[in-house]
Design a protein around this motif. Structure first.
Motif, PDB file in Angstrom:
ATOM      1  N   GLY A  16       4.828   1.055   0.221  1.00  0.00           N
ATOM      2  CA  GLY A  16       5.691   1.237   1.377  1.00  0.00           C
ATOM      3  C   GLY A  16       6.087   2.681   1.623  1.00  0.00           C
ATOM      4  O   GLY A  16       6.763   2.982   2.604  1.00  0.00           O
ATOM      5  N   GLU A  17       5.668   3.592   0.745  1.00  0.00           N
ATOM      6  CA  GLU A  17       6.006   5.009   0.889  1.00  0.00           C
ATOM      7  C   GLU A  17       4.758   5.817   1.265  1.00  0.00           C
ATOM      8  O   GLU A  17       3.628   5.345   1.150  1.00  0.00           O
ATOM      9  N   SER A  18       4.987   7.047   1.705  1.00  0.00           N
ATOM     10  CA  SER A  18       3.903   7.953   2.074  1.00  0.00           C
ATOM     11  C   SER A  18       4.066   9.266   1.326  1.00  0.00           C
ATOM     12  O   SER A  18       5.152   9.857   1.341  1.00  0.00           O
ATOM     13  N   MET A  19       2.996   9.706   0.660  1.00  0.00           N
ATOM     14  CA  MET A  19       3.062  10.982  -0.056  1.00  0.00           C
ATOM     15  C   MET A  19       2.155  12.008   0.590  1.00  0.00           C
ATOM     16  O   MET A  19       1.108  11.672   1.160  1.00  0.00           O
ATOM     17  N   GLU A  20       2.568  13.267   0.506  1.00  0.00           N
ATOM     18  CA  GLU A  20       1.789  14.379   1.034  1.00  0.00           C
ATOM     19  C   GLU A  20       1.590  15.408  -0.072  1.00  0.00           C
ATOM     20  O   GLU A  20       2.545  15.834  -0.720  1.00  0.00           O
ATOM     21  N   LYS A  33       0.840  -1.192   0.000  1.00  0.00           N
ATOM     22  CA  LYS A  33       0.000   0.000   0.000  1.00  0.00           C
ATOM     23  C   LYS A  33       0.877   1.244   0.000  1.00  0.00           C
ATOM     24  O   LYS A  33       2.045   1.220   0.385  1.00  0.00           O
ATOM     25  N   VAL A  34       0.278   2.328  -0.458  1.00  0.00           N
ATOM     26  CA  VAL A  34       0.913   3.635  -0.366  1.00  0.00           C
ATOM     27  C   VAL A  34      -0.018   4.523   0.443  1.00  0.00           C
ATOM     28  O   VAL A  34      -1.241   4.466   0.290  1.00  0.00           O
ATOM     29  N   HIS A  35       0.549   5.312   1.323  1.00  0.00           N
ATOM     30  CA  HIS A  35      -0.250   6.209   2.155  1.00  0.00           C
ATOM     31  C   HIS A  35      -0.306   7.582   1.494  1.00  0.00           C
ATOM     32  O   HIS A  35       0.723   8.119   1.081  1.00  0.00           O
ATOM     33  N   VAL A  36      -1.500   8.113   1.364  1.00  0.00           N
ATOM     34  CA  VAL A  36      -1.694   9.405   0.707  1.00  0.00           C
ATOM     35  C   VAL A  36      -2.382  10.364   1.668  1.00  0.00           C
ATOM     36  O   VAL A  36      -3.433  10.054   2.240  1.00  0.00           O
ATOM     37  N   LYS A  37      -1.775  11.537   1.825  1.00  0.00           N
ATOM     38  CA  LYS A  37      -2.339  12.575   2.689  1.00  0.00           C
ATOM     39  C   LYS A  37      -2.392  13.868   1.898  1.00  0.00           C
ATOM     40  O   LYS A  37      -1.439  14.232   1.208  1.00  0.00           O
ATOM     41  N   GLY A  38      -3.529  14.543   1.941  1.00  0.00           N
ATOM     42  CA  GLY A  38      -3.676  15.754   1.159  1.00  0.00           C
ATOM     43  C   GLY A  38      -4.235  16.929   1.926  1.00  0.00           C
ATOM     44  O   GLY A  38      -5.037  16.760   2.852  1.00  0.00           O
ATOM     45  N   ASN A  57       5.255  15.688  -1.622  1.00  0.00           N
ATOM     46  CA  ASN A  57       6.367  15.470  -0.704  1.00  0.00           C
ATOM     47  C   ASN A  57       6.061  14.246   0.145  1.00  0.00           C
ATOM     48  O   ASN A  57       5.144  13.492  -0.163  1.00  0.00           O
ATOM     49  N   GLY A  58       6.805  14.013   1.213  1.00  0.00           N
ATOM     50  CA  GLY A  58       6.508  12.896   2.093  1.00  0.00           C
ATOM     51  C   GLY A  58       7.733  12.111   2.484  1.00  0.00           C
ATOM     52  O   GLY A  58       8.750  12.687   2.893  1.00  0.00           O
ATOM     53  N   SER A  59       7.666  10.777   2.331  1.00  0.00           N
ATOM     54  CA  SER A  59       8.786   9.916   2.703  1.00  0.00           C
ATOM     55  C   SER A  59       9.932  10.087   1.708  1.00  0.00           C
ATOM     56  O   SER A  59       9.845  10.861   0.757  1.00  0.00           O
ATOM     57  N   LYS A  60      11.027   9.345   1.923  1.00  0.00           N
ATOM     58  CA  LYS A  60      12.260   9.576   1.175  1.00  0.00           C
ATOM     59  C   LYS A  60      12.060   9.607  -0.343  1.00  0.00           C
ATOM     60  O   LYS A  60      12.561  10.507  -1.017  1.00  0.00           O
ATOM     61  N   PHE A  61      11.344   8.625  -0.874  1.00  0.00           N
ATOM     62  CA  PHE A  61      11.153   8.621  -2.324  1.00  0.00           C
ATOM     63  C   PHE A  61      10.461   9.905  -2.790  1.00  0.00           C
ATOM     64  O   PHE A  61      10.869  10.511  -3.781  1.00  0.00           O
ATOM     65  N   TYR A  62       9.407  10.310  -2.081  1.00  0.00           N
ATOM     66  CA  TYR A  62       8.640  11.477  -2.525  1.00  0.00           C
ATOM     67  C   TYR A  62       9.404  12.783  -2.305  1.00  0.00           C
ATOM     68  O   TYR A  62       9.156  13.766  -3.000  1.00  0.00           O
ATOM     69  N   GLN A  63      10.333  12.798  -1.359  1.00  0.00           N
ATOM     70  CA  GLN A  63      11.205  13.962  -1.224  1.00  0.00           C
ATOM     71  C   GLN A  63      12.100  14.083  -2.465  1.00  0.00           C
ATOM     72  O   GLN A  63      12.299  15.175  -3.002  1.00  0.00           O
ATOM     73  N   LYS A 123      -8.937  18.590   3.121  1.00  0.00           N
ATOM     74  CA  LYS A 123      -8.041  17.639   3.788  1.00  0.00           C
ATOM     75  C   LYS A 123      -8.574  16.212   3.635  1.00  0.00           C
ATOM     76  O   LYS A 123      -9.769  15.967   3.791  1.00  0.00           O
ATOM     77  N   PHE A 124      -7.673  15.288   3.306  1.00  0.00           N
ATOM     78  CA  PHE A 124      -8.050  13.880   3.193  1.00  0.00           C
ATOM     79  C   PHE A 124      -6.826  13.014   3.479  1.00  0.00           C
ATOM     80  O   PHE A 124      -5.684  13.469   3.413  1.00  0.00           O
TER      81      PHE A 124
END
Length: 372
Positions: free
Chosen positions: A92-96, A19-24, A108-114, A53-54
């Motif tokens: 395994g990553e989280s995006m914002e 899964k990938v975590h998505v925050k907006g 942005n978010g975890s290392k990959f998204y940075q 916000k979601f």
């Protein structure tokens, strides 16, 4: 357009946490959104937003493109408030997501998204230029018509494409150890440049979890380039147009060879093709403008017979029509890659010109051929 984008953009990758975590936190998003891929179009994840916000988890065991859209888009409807975002999901990553969905937002978010954010910023200036060109083309379309808009875009597109290509390659050269460099390879579009970019990556990234994602796209691009090259040979001026016999609107066989001795326009279309339908009024105008100087043979594709007949009747198409069943070899014989495709066949049975899409150049050519 959404369906086509999903078909092209959904590519495979490497398994991770599933899964990938998505925050907006975005302006101008609707209260209800849907998150999906091609495989989950019929079972999307419902995302509820409050004041923009979601937060949700999207299940995926592979690197893939996902779309976050307003519900009406899946019904083929669009309004001023509709939302459509294309995002790269990495298990395994989280995006914002922060910003304005109608203007500009950052990922942005975890290392990959940075890392991906840095790549996005490296392309931002050129992306703004490209958006400005599209906006101007739309304005020209509204004020001066399609032909002027197409001419403007064709003049500007090569320069902006070269700028984007350089921006992407420069980032990859400077960041060979970044997974984001692998992730942006598909944005190069040209398969030769994609392969060049892959060779710029460090071995760890080149053969890491992004490999299946970018390599799948490279493989598809290579296959498409090969198909287009083969189609160009089949559609080239001077090539003998392959003969065929298909049933007409009354169920009687009609052979292309029976029309030998006059110019024939083969119009490959379908009732499902929006651009095909948009072109009919101008085609009817030119059919009346040069009576008897050419014939149009509409070749319906990927329809049921009833939908084909209903469309011919609805749009009052006065020329010849035949139905092309799915087991027919006609599309392959002519190398058809998209719809509409119009192939002008001369009185001698040889191809004069092939034009793909609803292009004003087609009508300019008719004036050149028959306006003398």
């Amino acid at each position: 357009m959404l369906s086509m984008a999903l078909l092209v953009a959904t590519m495979t990758g490497c398994a991770a946490d599933g899964k990938v975590h998505v925050k907006g936190d975005l302006k101008n998003v609707t209260d209800t959104l849907l998150a999906l891929t091609q495989q989950t179009m019929n079972n999307p994840v419902t995302v509820l937003a409050k004041d923009g916000k979601f937060e949700f988890d999207f299940p995926t065991d592979q690197v893939t493109s996902i779309f976050i859209v307003s519900p009406e888009l899946l019904k083929g409807q669009r309004n001023a408030n509709s939302v459509q975002m294309q995002l790269l999901a990495v298990p395994g990553e989280s995006m914002e997501l922060v910003g304005d969905v109608k203007d500009r937002y950052d990922i942005n978010g975890s290392k990959f998204y940075q890392e991906y954010h840095k790549a996005d910023l490296a392309m931002e200036a050129v992306s703004k230029e490209r958006s400005a060109i599209m906006e101007k083309a739309n304005k020209i379309m509204a004020e001066q018509g399609q032909e002027a808009a197409v001419k403007f875009y064709q003049e500007q597109q090569p320069q902006i494409a070269a700028k984007m290509q350089n921006a992407i390659l420069d980032f990859i050269k400077s960041n060979p150890n970044s997974e984001a460099s692998a992730a942006i390879i598909p944005q190069l579009e040209d398969v030769t440049k994609m392969k060049e970019a892959a060779n710029l990556l460090s071995d760890a990234v080149k053969n890491g979890r992004m490999k299946a994602y970018y390599q799948t796209i490279i493989d598809k691009a290579e296959a498409q380039a090969k198909a287009e090259a083969e189609a160009a040979k089949k559609q080239a001026p001077g090539v003998e147009a392959p003969d065929f016999t298909l049933n007409d609107i009354n169920g009687k066989p009609l052979a292309l060879s029976s029309l030998r001795g006059k110019h024939v326009i083969l119009d490959f279309w379908g009732s499902w093709c929006g651009w095909c339908i948009k072109g009919f009024p101008e085609m009817k105008t030119y059919y009346s403008k040069y009576p008897g100087k050419f014939e149009i043979l509409g070749i319906d594709c990927n329809d049921t017979e009833q939908k084909w007949k209903d469309a011919v009747k609805k749009h009052e198409l006065p020329w010849l029509h035949v139905y092309n069943p799915r087991d027919s070899k006609v599309l392959n014989d002519y190398g058809i890659q998209g719809f509409p495709t119009k192939i002008i066949v001369g009185p001698d049975g040889k191809i004069v010109k092939t034009i793909v899409g609803e292009d004003p150049a087609f009508y300019t050519l008719l004036d050149e051929l028959f306006g003398k």
